[in-house]
Scaffold this motif. Structure first.
Motif, PDB file in Angstrom:
ATOM      1  N   GLY A  85       0.745  -1.288  -0.095  1.00 32.80           N
ATOM      2  CA  GLY A  85      -0.066   0.043  -0.010  1.00 32.80           C
ATOM      3  C   GLY A  85       0.657   1.074   0.120  1.00 32.80           C
ATOM      4  O   GLY A  85       0.388   2.442   0.366  1.00 32.80           O
ATOM      5  N   VAL A  86       2.137   1.004  -0.513  1.00 34.06           N
ATOM      6  CA  VAL A  86       2.893   2.497  -0.419  1.00 34.06           C
ATOM      7  C   VAL A  86       2.610   3.262  -1.664  1.00 34.06           C
ATOM      8  O   VAL A  86       3.232   4.451  -1.512  1.00 34.06           O
ATOM      9  CB  VAL A  86       4.211   2.080  -0.127  1.00 34.06           C
ATOM     10  N   ALA A  87       2.041   2.889  -2.511  1.00 37.29           N
ATOM     11  CA  ALA A  87       1.693   3.751  -3.695  1.00 37.29           C
ATOM     12  C   ALA A  87       0.221   3.988  -4.021  1.00 37.29           C
ATOM     13  O   ALA A  87      -0.243   4.891  -4.561  1.00 37.29           O
ATOM     14  CB  ALA A  87       2.217   3.251  -5.159  1.00 37.29           C
ATOM     15  N   GLY A  88      -0.605   3.309  -3.278  1.00 35.98           N
ATOM     16  CA  GLY A  88      -2.233   3.727  -3.339  1.00 35.98           C
ATOM     17  C   GLY A  88      -2.748   2.478  -2.510  1.00 35.98           C
ATOM     18  O   GLY A  88      -2.281   1.442  -2.091  1.00 35.98           O
ATOM     19  N   ILE A  89      -4.146   2.992  -2.398  1.00 39.38           N
ATOM     20  CA  ILE A  89      -4.979   2.022  -1.322  1.00 39.38           C
ATOM     21  C   ILE A  89      -5.858   1.339  -2.072  1.00 39.38           C
ATOM     22  O   ILE A  89      -6.786   1.923  -2.912  1.00 39.38           O
ATOM     23  CB  ILE A  89      -5.756   3.045  -0.537  1.00 39.38           C
ATOM     24  N   ILE A  90      -5.909  -0.291  -2.142  1.00 39.03           N
ATOM     25  CA  ILE A  90      -6.676  -0.886  -2.972  1.00 39.03           C
ATOM     26  C   ILE A  90      -8.055  -1.056  -2.222  1.00 39.03           C
ATOM     27  O   ILE A  90      -8.070  -1.293  -0.909  1.00 39.03           O
ATOM     28  CB  ILE A  90      -6.047  -2.278  -3.007  1.00 39.03           C
ATOM     29  N   VAL A  91      -9.273  -0.410  -2.960  1.00 40.33           N
ATOM     30  CA  VAL A  91     -10.362  -0.591  -2.221  1.00 40.33           C
ATOM     31  C   VAL A  91     -11.165  -1.657  -3.095  1.00 40.33           C
ATOM     32  O   VAL A  91     -12.410  -2.226  -2.353  1.00 40.33           O
ATOM     33  CB  VAL A  91     -11.103   0.834  -2.281  1.00 40.33           C
ATOM     34  N   ARG A  92     -10.917  -1.947  -4.155  1.00 37.94           N
ATOM     35  CA  ARG A  92     -11.650  -3.126  -4.870  1.00 37.94           C
ATOM     36  C   ARG A  92     -10.849  -3.884  -6.018  1.00 37.94           C
ATOM     37  O   ARG A  92      -9.814  -3.362  -6.223  1.00 37.94           O
ATOM     38  CB  ARG A  92     -13.121  -2.327  -5.741  1.00 37.94           C
ATOM     39  N   ALA A  93     -11.193  -4.990  -6.196  1.00 35.95           N
ATOM     40  CA  ALA A  93     -10.238  -5.851  -7.045  1.00 35.95           C
ATOM     41  C   ALA A  93     -10.987  -6.705  -7.932  1.00 35.95           C
ATOM     42  O   ALA A  93     -12.034  -7.335  -7.623  1.00 35.95           O
ATOM     43  CB  ALA A  93      -9.269  -6.546  -6.341  1.00 35.95           C
ATOM     44  N   THR A  94     -10.528  -6.935  -8.976  1.00 39.61           N
ATOM     45  CA  THR A  94     -11.051  -7.972  -9.922  1.00 39.61           C
ATOM     46  C   THR A  94      -9.944  -9.012 -10.120  1.00 39.61           C
ATOM     47  O   THR A  94      -8.867  -8.598 -10.772  1.00 39.61           O
ATOM     48  CB  THR A  94     -11.524  -7.487 -11.388  1.00 39.61           C
ATOM     49  N   VAL A  95     -10.213 -10.196  -9.756  1.00 42.47           N
ATOM     50  CA  VAL A  95      -9.173 -11.236  -9.918  1.00 42.47           C
ATOM     51  C   VAL A  95      -9.773 -12.453 -10.678  1.00 42.47           C
ATOM     52  O   VAL A  95     -10.869 -12.534 -10.956  1.00 42.47           O
ATOM     53  CB  VAL A  95      -8.748 -11.746  -8.587  1.00 42.47           C
ATOM     54  N   ARG A  96      -8.874 -13.270 -11.235  1.00 46.07           N
ATOM     55  CA  ARG A  96      -9.039 -14.472 -11.994  1.00 46.07           C
ATOM     56  C   ARG A  96      -9.694 -15.557 -11.195  1.00 46.07           C
ATOM     57  O   ARG A  96      -9.336 -15.950 -10.098  1.00 46.07           O
ATOM     58  CB  ARG A  96      -7.724 -15.000 -12.571  1.00 46.07           C
ATOM     59  N   ILE A  97     -10.490 -16.212 -11.925  1.00 44.80           N
ATOM     60  CA  ILE A  97     -11.398 -17.447 -11.270  1.00 44.80           C
ATOM     61  C   ILE A  97     -11.448 -18.566 -12.574  1.00 44.80           C
ATOM     62  O   ILE A  97     -10.948 -18.044 -13.605  1.00 44.80           O
ATOM     63  CB  ILE A  97     -12.878 -17.212 -10.883  1.00 44.80           C
ATOM     64  N   GLU A  98     -11.645 -19.709 -12.113  1.00 44.43           N
ATOM     65  CA  GLU A  98     -11.757 -20.538 -13.024  1.00 44.43           C
ATOM     66  C   GLU A  98     -12.851 -21.683 -12.698  1.00 44.43           C
ATOM     67  O   GLU A  98     -13.497 -21.567 -11.590  1.00 44.43           O
ATOM     68  CB  GLU A  98     -10.324 -21.592 -13.312  1.00 44.43           C
ATOM     69  N   PRO A  99     -13.088 -22.650 -13.610  1.00 40.93           N
ATOM     70  CA  PRO A  99     -14.158 -23.633 -13.459  1.00 40.93           C
ATOM     71  C   PRO A  99     -13.834 -24.587 -11.951  1.00 40.93           C
ATOM     72  O   PRO A  99     -12.365 -24.951 -11.948  1.00 40.93           O
ATOM     73  CB  PRO A  99     -14.381 -24.667 -14.412  1.00 40.93           C
ATOM     74  N   LEU A 100     -14.845 -24.910 -11.183  1.00 41.39           N
ATOM     75  CA  LEU A 100     -14.365 -25.531 -10.068  1.00 41.39           C
ATOM     76  C   LEU A 100     -13.803 -27.145 -10.395  1.00 41.39           C
ATOM     77  O   LEU A 100     -14.506 -27.855 -11.251  1.00 41.39           O
ATOM     78  CB  LEU A 100     -15.513 -25.716  -9.060  1.00 41.39           C
ATOM     79  N   GLN A 101     -12.688 -27.197  -9.729  1.00 38.29           N
ATOM     80  CA  GLN A 101     -12.291 -28.699  -9.962  1.00 38.29           C
ATOM     81  C   GLN A 101     -12.579 -29.643  -8.937  1.00 38.29           C
ATOM     82  O   GLN A 101     -12.931 -29.254  -7.811  1.00 38.29           O
ATOM     83  CB  GLN A 101     -10.679 -28.791 -10.026  1.00 38.29           C
ATOM     84  N   ASP A 102     -12.849 -31.030  -9.216  1.00 40.61           N
ATOM     85  CA  ASP A 102     -13.321 -31.926  -8.318  1.00 40.61           C
ATOM     86  C   ASP A 102     -12.151 -32.364  -7.262  1.00 40.61           C
ATOM     87  O   ASP A 102     -11.384 -33.187  -7.403  1.00 40.61           O
ATOM     88  CB  ASP A 102     -13.791 -33.174  -9.124  1.00 40.61           C
ATOM     89  N   TRP A 103     -12.074 -31.569  -6.295  1.00 37.46           N
ATOM     90  CA  TRP A 103     -10.640 -31.666  -5.281  1.00 37.46           C
ATOM     91  C   TRP A 103     -10.890 -32.953  -4.450  1.00 37.46           C
ATOM     92  O   TRP A 103     -12.113 -33.011  -3.887  1.00 37.46           O
ATOM     93  CB  TRP A 103     -10.440 -30.345  -4.674  1.00 37.46           C
ATOM     94  N   ARG A 104      -9.718 -33.605  -4.122  1.00 41.93           N
ATOM     95  CA  ARG A 104      -9.737 -34.338  -2.791  1.00 41.93           C
ATOM     96  C   ARG A 104      -8.499 -33.937  -1.924  1.00 41.93           C
ATOM     97  O   ARG A 104      -7.545 -33.427  -2.545  1.00 41.93           O
ATOM     98  CB  ARG A 104      -9.507 -35.882  -3.470  1.00 41.93           C
ATOM     99  N   CYS A 105      -8.772 -33.973  -0.782  1.00 42.56           N
ATOM    100  CA  CYS A 105      -7.579 -33.769   0.201  1.00 42.56           C
ATOM    101  C   CYS A 105      -6.953 -34.758   0.814  1.00 42.56           C
ATOM    102  O   CYS A 105      -7.684 -35.835   1.423  1.00 42.56           O
ATOM    103  CB  CYS A 105      -8.293 -32.805   1.242  1.00 42.56           C
ATOM    104  N   LEU A 106      -5.731 -35.158   0.424  1.00 43.63           N
ATOM    105  CA  LEU A 106      -5.267 -36.546   0.682  1.00 43.63           C
ATOM    106  C   LEU A 106      -4.315 -36.244   1.786  1.00 43.63           C
ATOM    107  O   LEU A 106      -3.368 -35.385   1.583  1.00 43.63           O
ATOM    108  CB  LEU A 106      -4.358 -37.258  -0.536  1.00 43.63           C
ATOM    109  N   TYR A 107      -4.489 -37.099   2.678  1.00 42.29           N
ATOM    110  CA  TYR A 107      -3.253 -37.007   3.916  1.00 42.29           C
ATOM    111  C   TYR A 107      -2.424 -38.404   3.847  1.00 42.29           C
ATOM    112  O   TYR A 107      -2.987 -39.367   3.737  1.00 42.29           O
ATOM    113  CB  TYR A 107      -3.939 -36.994   5.497  1.00 42.29           C
TER     114      TYR A 107
END
Length: 442
Positions: free
Chosen positions: A216-238
């Motif tokens: 934030g040294v050059a400006g204050i971010i108040v809103r953002a547009t960021v990238r998304i993608e189709p939801l993948q079928d995730w599994r959490c493996l331990y």
């Protein structure tokens, strides 16, 4: 006003905090303008407790006033008032950064943006989401999942805000595929400069990138547009292993799978034993946690088994993915320090030598134990060691570099990304040096 225009140099030379408090109370109402000790103390803290070097310097800064706008439109008049009164401005989200980036080194005003939580637009065709700076990353990820989408990345500290992650963070869940958050994640930003006639400035593409990971040294971010993608079928493996060498040897193999994992972390038994209790992280054994597509679970299981490991659990759902992310990056160091306070420090490390020369890497510091992550094109992680003094901590850096390990110190709060470009930009967007001052190497 655009960044190329010249701002009128009307800010006073001495900060007038009392005058600013009056201005802000008239503008917002006194309930949103805080000067009590509890609010000021809270705004003086972040995750820099992870660094014994920074912790020894506390307090490194304390504001005189905290303001909590409830709409994006309130931010420009707040900034205009602070500029008129010559008061430093430090913008802040949840304060989950680890390096003192949002501690107001020169006091003044802390601009708390956590009430700006609107999700303005989810555009699945364009592959973007637009949201206000204070929305929590966990909330955004859950909201997108309902629409069959996912963020390119979110941080391991899922309570972080969107604005805080973009301004202060550098990587997160999704980094393996997409790189760090200044490498294409951000499509557009709405930013407020520290000008006497400040307004919201909309920036797109390359024009937005210098505001990412620069505190934030050059400006204050108040809103953002960021990238998304189709939801993948995730599994959490331990998985668990007798020895962390075996666990670490599997991480590069999982890293190279197609489709790639969203996250892959591993720890030796000592660090794993400090993590929150979970039957999938058995005591006395090294631990590997990965977020992988359902289509490669069998392949990952075979890799684990071939290295002498045991698959302890396979779980599904966005909440489970979020949980695995909270056991990555700096979080194992947090749990290690919580279990054994006043013992540990860490260095951020990158390079395949973290696996290929593991014993030599861990031997650099007494008690050395590595937390390993699969990164974008390479391995990275947190090397934890017993702390004695700053000199001993920094003396290990050239030794690690000689081993082929790139080191980033988490024991400093200066801008260290695109410094020259950002400093030139800040000369135009913050001509009086009021935005989060003290972040440049002198």
């Amino acid at each position: 006003m655009s960044e190329t225009q010249t701002a009128s140099p009307t800010a006073p030379t001495a900060p007038d905090v009392a005058g600013l408090v009056e201005d802000l109370s008239d503008l917002l109402g006194p309930e949103l303008v805080l000067t009590d000790d509890r609010s000021l103390d809270k705004a003086s803290q972040d995750g820099s407790y992870l660094s014994p070097i920074l912790r020894a310097q506390w307090p490194i800064g304390r504001p005189e006033v905290v303001v909590r706008p409830t709409s994006v439109e309130q931010v420009p008049p707040i900034v205009r008032a602070a500029v008129r009164r010559g008061v430093p401005i430090t913008s802040r989200g949840k304060g989950t950064g680890n390096y003192g980036q949002v501690v107001p080194l020169h006091g003044g005003l802390v601009l708390d943006l956590t009430a700006l939580r609107g999700i303005d637009d989810v555009d699945t065709e364009a592959g973007t989401v637009t949201a206000e700076a204070g929305v929590r990353m966990m909330s955004l990820e859950k909201r997108l999942a309902r629409d069959g989408s996912q963020l390119w990345m979110y941080p391991s500290t899922v309570q972080s805000t969107l604005g805080g992650f973009l301004a202060g963070g550098s990587a997160g869940t999704g980094t393996i595929v997409h790189g760090r958050n200044h490498e294409g994640f951000v499509e557009a930003l709405d930013v407020v400069y520290a000008h006497p006639d400040a307004e919201i400035v909309h920036l797109t593409g390359e024009d937005a990138q210098p505001f990412v990971h620069t505190y934030g040294v050059a400006g204050i971010i108040v809103r953002a547009t960021v990238r998304i993608e189709p939801l993948q079928d995730w599994r959490c493996l331990y998985a668990s292993f007798d020895d962390h060498h075996d666990a670490f040897s599997v991480v590069p193999r999982i890293h190279r799978l197609d489709p790639a994992p969203r996250l892959c972390s591993a720890d030796g038994a000592h660090v794993a034993g400090c993590l929150p209790p979970d039957e999938a992280i058995p005591p006395g054994r090294a631990s590997l946690r990965a977020i992988v597509e359902a289509s490669v679970v069998d392949e990952v299981s075979a890799l684990v088994t071939s290295a002498g490991g045991v698959v302890e659990a396979v779980r599904k759902g966005v909440n489970e993915s979020i949980k695995v992310s909270t056991l990555s990056y700096n979080h194992p160091t947090h749990w290690l320090q919580k279990a054994e306070p006043d013992t540990w420090f860490h260095m951020e490390c990158q390079g395949d030598a973290l696996v290929e020369r593991l014993d030599e890497v861990e031997a650099v510091y007494p008690g050395g134990t590595l937390h390993l992550e699969a990164g974008h094109g390479r391995m990275f992680g947190m090397l934890n060691g017993h702390y004695t003094d700053p000199e001993a901590a920094y003396a290990g850096v050239p030794v690690l570099e000689e081993l082929g390990v790139r080191v980033h110190s988490p024991h400093q709060y200066r801008v260290d990304h695109g410094t020259e470009e950002v400093r030139a930009l800040a000369a135009r967007t913050d001509p009086h040096g009021l935005l989060n001052p003290g972040r440049w190497e002198e």
